[in-house]
Design a protein around this motif. Sequence first.
Motif, PDB file in Angstrom:
ATOM      1  N   ALA A 123       0.550  -1.014  -0.189  1.00  0.00           N
ATOM      2  CA  ALA A 123      -0.202   0.194  -0.237  1.00  0.00           C
ATOM      3  C   ALA A 123       0.727   1.105  -0.362  1.00  0.00           C
ATOM      4  O   ALA A 123       0.797   2.311  -0.493  1.00  0.00           O
ATOM      5  N   GLU A 124       1.898   1.267   0.822  1.00  0.00           N
ATOM      6  CA  GLU A 124       2.854   2.268   0.884  1.00  0.00           C
ATOM      7  C   GLU A 124       3.560   3.131  -0.203  1.00  0.00           C
ATOM      8  O   GLU A 124       3.930   3.703  -1.179  1.00  0.00           O
ATOM      9  N   VAL A 125       4.290   1.644  -1.506  1.00  0.00           N
ATOM     10  CA  VAL A 125       4.736   1.849  -2.375  1.00  0.00           C
ATOM     11  C   VAL A 125       3.318   2.124  -3.226  1.00  0.00           C
ATOM     12  O   VAL A 125       4.349   2.888  -4.244  1.00  0.00           O
ATOM     13  N   ALA A 126       2.586   1.740  -2.972  1.00  0.00           N
ATOM     14  CA  ALA A 126       1.331   2.108  -4.285  1.00  0.00           C
ATOM     15  C   ALA A 126       1.384   3.845  -4.297  1.00  0.00           C
ATOM     16  O   ALA A 126       0.930   5.150  -4.620  1.00  0.00           O
ATOM     17  N   GLU A 127       1.064   3.978  -2.930  1.00  0.00           N
ATOM     18  CA  GLU A 127       0.812   5.681  -2.384  1.00  0.00           C
ATOM     19  C   GLU A 127       1.429   6.488  -3.062  1.00  0.00           C
ATOM     20  O   GLU A 127       1.623   7.316  -3.493  1.00  0.00           O
ATOM     21  N   ALA A 128       3.227   6.191  -2.579  1.00  0.00           N
ATOM     22  CA  ALA A 128       4.192   6.995  -2.708  1.00  0.00           C
ATOM     23  C   ALA A 128       3.976   6.915  -3.862  1.00  0.00           C
ATOM     24  O   ALA A 128       4.662   8.276  -4.912  1.00  0.00           O
ATOM     25  N   ALA A 129       4.221   6.246  -5.243  1.00  0.00           N
ATOM     26  CA  ALA A 129       4.166   6.909  -6.605  1.00  0.00           C
ATOM     27  C   ALA A 129       3.220   7.698  -6.968  1.00  0.00           C
ATOM     28  O   ALA A 129       3.134   8.168  -8.246  1.00  0.00           O
ATOM     29  N   GLU A 130       1.980   7.180  -6.715  1.00  0.00           N
ATOM     30  CA  GLU A 130       0.656   8.109  -6.714  1.00  0.00           C
ATOM     31  C   GLU A 130       1.154   9.772  -6.271  1.00  0.00           C
ATOM     32  O   GLU A 130       0.712  10.767  -6.707  1.00  0.00           O
ATOM     33  N   ALA A 131       1.982  10.050  -4.920  1.00  0.00           N
ATOM     34  CA  ALA A 131       1.690  10.755  -4.315  1.00  0.00           C
ATOM     35  C   ALA A 131       3.253  11.732  -5.199  1.00  0.00           C
ATOM     36  O   ALA A 131       2.693  12.950  -5.256  1.00  0.00           O
ATOM     37  N   ALA A 132       4.192  10.821  -5.661  1.00  0.00           N
ATOM     38  CA  ALA A 132       5.088  11.282  -6.211  1.00  0.00           C
ATOM     39  C   ALA A 132       4.982  12.022  -7.263  1.00  0.00           C
ATOM     40  O   ALA A 132       4.196  12.983  -8.153  1.00  0.00           O
ATOM     41  N   ARG A 133       3.495  11.682  -8.726  1.00  0.00           N
ATOM     42  CA  ARG A 133       2.674  11.614  -9.266  1.00  0.00           C
ATOM     43  C   ARG A 133       1.510  13.442  -9.815  1.00  0.00           C
ATOM     44  O   ARG A 133       1.832  13.944  -9.955  1.00  0.00           O
ATOM     45  N   VAL A 134       1.161  13.148  -8.521  1.00  0.00           N
ATOM     46  CA  VAL A 134       0.519  14.603  -7.632  1.00  0.00           C
ATOM     47  C   VAL A 134       1.590  15.610  -7.253  1.00  0.00           C
ATOM     48  O   VAL A 134       1.072  17.084  -7.930  1.00  0.00           O
ATOM     49  N   LYS A 135       2.651  15.377  -7.096  1.00  0.00           N
ATOM     50  CA  LYS A 135       3.502  16.584  -7.129  1.00  0.00           C
ATOM     51  C   LYS A 135       4.022  16.988  -7.859  1.00  0.00           C
ATOM     52  O   LYS A 135       4.309  18.472  -8.790  1.00  0.00           O
ATOM     53  N   ALA A 136       3.986  16.034  -9.357  1.00  0.00           N
ATOM     54  CA  ALA A 136       4.781  16.478 -10.175  1.00  0.00           C
ATOM     55  C   ALA A 136       3.157  17.301 -11.856  1.00  0.00           C
ATOM     56  O   ALA A 136       3.750  17.529 -12.564  1.00  0.00           O
ATOM     57  N   GLY A 137       2.228  17.152 -11.279  1.00  0.00           N
ATOM     58  CA  GLY A 137       0.853  17.935 -11.367  1.00  0.00           C
ATOM     59  C   GLY A 137       0.518  16.652 -12.301  1.00  0.00           C
ATOM     60  O   GLY A 137      -0.304  17.087 -13.280  1.00  0.00           O
ATOM     61  N   LYS A 138       0.672  15.069 -11.730  1.00  0.00           N
ATOM     62  CA  LYS A 138       0.170  14.547 -13.436  1.00  0.00           C
ATOM     63  C   LYS A 138      -0.882  13.681 -12.301  1.00  0.00           C
ATOM     64  O   LYS A 138      -1.764  12.726 -13.162  1.00  0.00           O
ATOM     65  N   ALA A 139      -1.546  14.175 -11.660  1.00  0.00           N
ATOM     66  CA  ALA A 139      -2.295  13.169 -10.992  1.00  0.00           C
ATOM     67  C   ALA A 139      -4.020  13.999  -9.929  1.00  0.00           C
ATOM     68  O   ALA A 139      -3.593  14.972  -9.988  1.00  0.00           O
ATOM     69  N   PRO A 140      -5.145  13.761  -9.764  1.00  0.00           N
ATOM     70  CA  PRO A 140      -5.927  14.673  -8.792  1.00  0.00           C
ATOM     71  C   PRO A 140      -5.990  14.863  -7.966  1.00  0.00           C
ATOM     72  O   PRO A 140      -6.630  14.680  -7.233  1.00  0.00           O
ATOM     73  N   GLY A 141      -4.448  14.596  -7.418  1.00  0.00           N
ATOM     74  CA  GLY A 141      -5.133  14.510  -5.663  1.00  0.00           C
ATOM     75  C   GLY A 141      -5.172  13.542  -5.028  1.00  0.00           C
ATOM     76  O   GLY A 141      -4.900  12.500  -5.592  1.00  0.00           O
ATOM     77  N   PRO A 142      -5.510  13.566  -3.339  1.00  0.00           N
ATOM     78  CA  PRO A 142      -5.908  13.369  -2.902  1.00  0.00           C
ATOM     79  C   PRO A 142      -6.717  11.733  -3.136  1.00  0.00           C
ATOM     80  O   PRO A 142      -7.127  10.111  -2.422  1.00  0.00           O
ATOM     81  N   VAL A 143      -7.789  12.257  -3.385  1.00  0.00           N
ATOM     82  CA  VAL A 143      -8.859  11.137  -4.288  1.00  0.00           C
ATOM     83  C   VAL A 143      -7.924   9.845  -5.170  1.00  0.00           C
ATOM     84  O   VAL A 143      -8.335   8.010  -4.456  1.00  0.00           O
ATOM     85  N   ARG A 144      -7.218  10.506  -5.936  1.00  0.00           N
ATOM     86  CA  ARG A 144      -6.345   9.376  -6.938  1.00  0.00           C
ATOM     87  C   ARG A 144      -4.987   8.311  -5.435  1.00  0.00           C
ATOM     88  O   ARG A 144      -4.822   7.676  -5.743  1.00  0.00           O
ATOM     89  N   ARG A 145      -4.805   9.183  -4.834  1.00  0.00           N
ATOM     90  CA  ARG A 145      -4.162   9.085  -3.497  1.00  0.00           C
ATOM     91  C   ARG A 145      -4.745   7.381  -2.548  1.00  0.00           C
ATOM     92  O   ARG A 145      -4.226   6.468  -3.105  1.00  0.00           O
ATOM     93  N   TRP A 146      -6.113   8.118  -2.769  1.00  0.00           N
ATOM     94  CA  TRP A 146      -6.873   6.969  -1.591  1.00  0.00           C
ATOM     95  C   TRP A 146      -7.350   5.838  -2.321  1.00  0.00           C
ATOM     96  O   TRP A 146      -6.829   4.398  -1.968  1.00  0.00           O
ATOM     97  N   THR A 147      -8.013   5.786  -4.022  1.00  0.00           N
ATOM     98  CA  THR A 147      -7.967   4.509  -4.833  1.00  0.00           C
ATOM     99  C   THR A 147      -6.802   3.411  -4.723  1.00  0.00           C
ATOM    100  O   THR A 147      -6.631   2.683  -4.840  1.00  0.00           O
ATOM    101  N   ALA A 148      -5.440   4.997  -4.673  1.00  0.00           N
ATOM    102  CA  ALA A 148      -4.354   3.728  -5.381  1.00  0.00           C
ATOM    103  C   ALA A 148      -4.041   2.936  -3.760  1.00  0.00           C
ATOM    104  O   ALA A 148      -3.937   1.642  -4.167  1.00  0.00           O
ATOM    105  N   VAL A 149      -4.044   2.966  -3.044  1.00  0.00           N
ATOM    106  CA  VAL A 149      -4.474   2.536  -1.326  1.00  0.00           C
ATOM    107  C   VAL A 149      -4.993   1.734  -1.688  1.00  0.00           C
ATOM    108  O   VAL A 149      -4.937   0.167  -1.299  1.00  0.00           O
TER     109      VAL A 149
END
Length: 237
Positions: free
Chosen positions: A77-103
């Motif tokens: 779960a942490e690996v998946a969330e970290a990958a999405e968090a990195a995409r969020v930081k780079a402006g390539k993903a839609p934020g907390p909802v995507r981090r949540w669903t990745a987990v």
Amino acid sequence: MSTAQGARARARTEVTVAIKDAARRQLAAEGAAKLSLRAVARELGMVSSAVYRYFPSRDDLLTALIIDAYDSLGEAAEVAEAAEAARVKAGKAPGPVRRWTAVCEAVRGWGLGHPHEYALIYGSPVPGYAAPETTVPAAARVGLLLVGIVRDAHRGPGLADLPLPAELRPEAERMAADLAPDLPPEAAVALVAAWAELFGLVGFELFGQFHRVVEDRETFFRHAAVRLAGSVGLVRP
């Protein structure tokens, strides 16, 4: 550490791994309730007294397997969330909802790949076994990850309004004080409910309750995970 000490440590690690691997095969074949140190010893060609030097009781072995399972799930779960968090930081993903669903998707993926270990930690209790406090840090990893996502949203874009019946407020305030003092009580209640629903969804799929009810389970789960994100106040940008 001397060469001899290093060799002994490596040997002990190798035997410990072998014992746990044999125990996991027993879980798959017989279930946790029938886990036996003597049977593990027979499979490995060891005398039972030798196994007891590594795990003094069945409960000690069960605890080790439970901690390993929780840690493996938490890491996925942490690996998946970290990958999405990195995409969020780079402006390539839609934020907390995507981090949540990745987990959520990582939890489901791990469960499908480790059904017997999932059953060990989220299935029926093992008769006569009570998990010690040492299992708590590993067990909390996914929950803390979800709390962190909601906390970041609360501090940043904010959370949607969450309804809370007046009669539930005292319990909600107690839960918030215990779990996340920096979050509104409404969010604490919603998080606990979403946490239970997440593992219930995965358990239903693994244990056959969706048979002849849900066919496209991946799409169904993805939709359910987004709804859970909304239930804790996460809002798509």
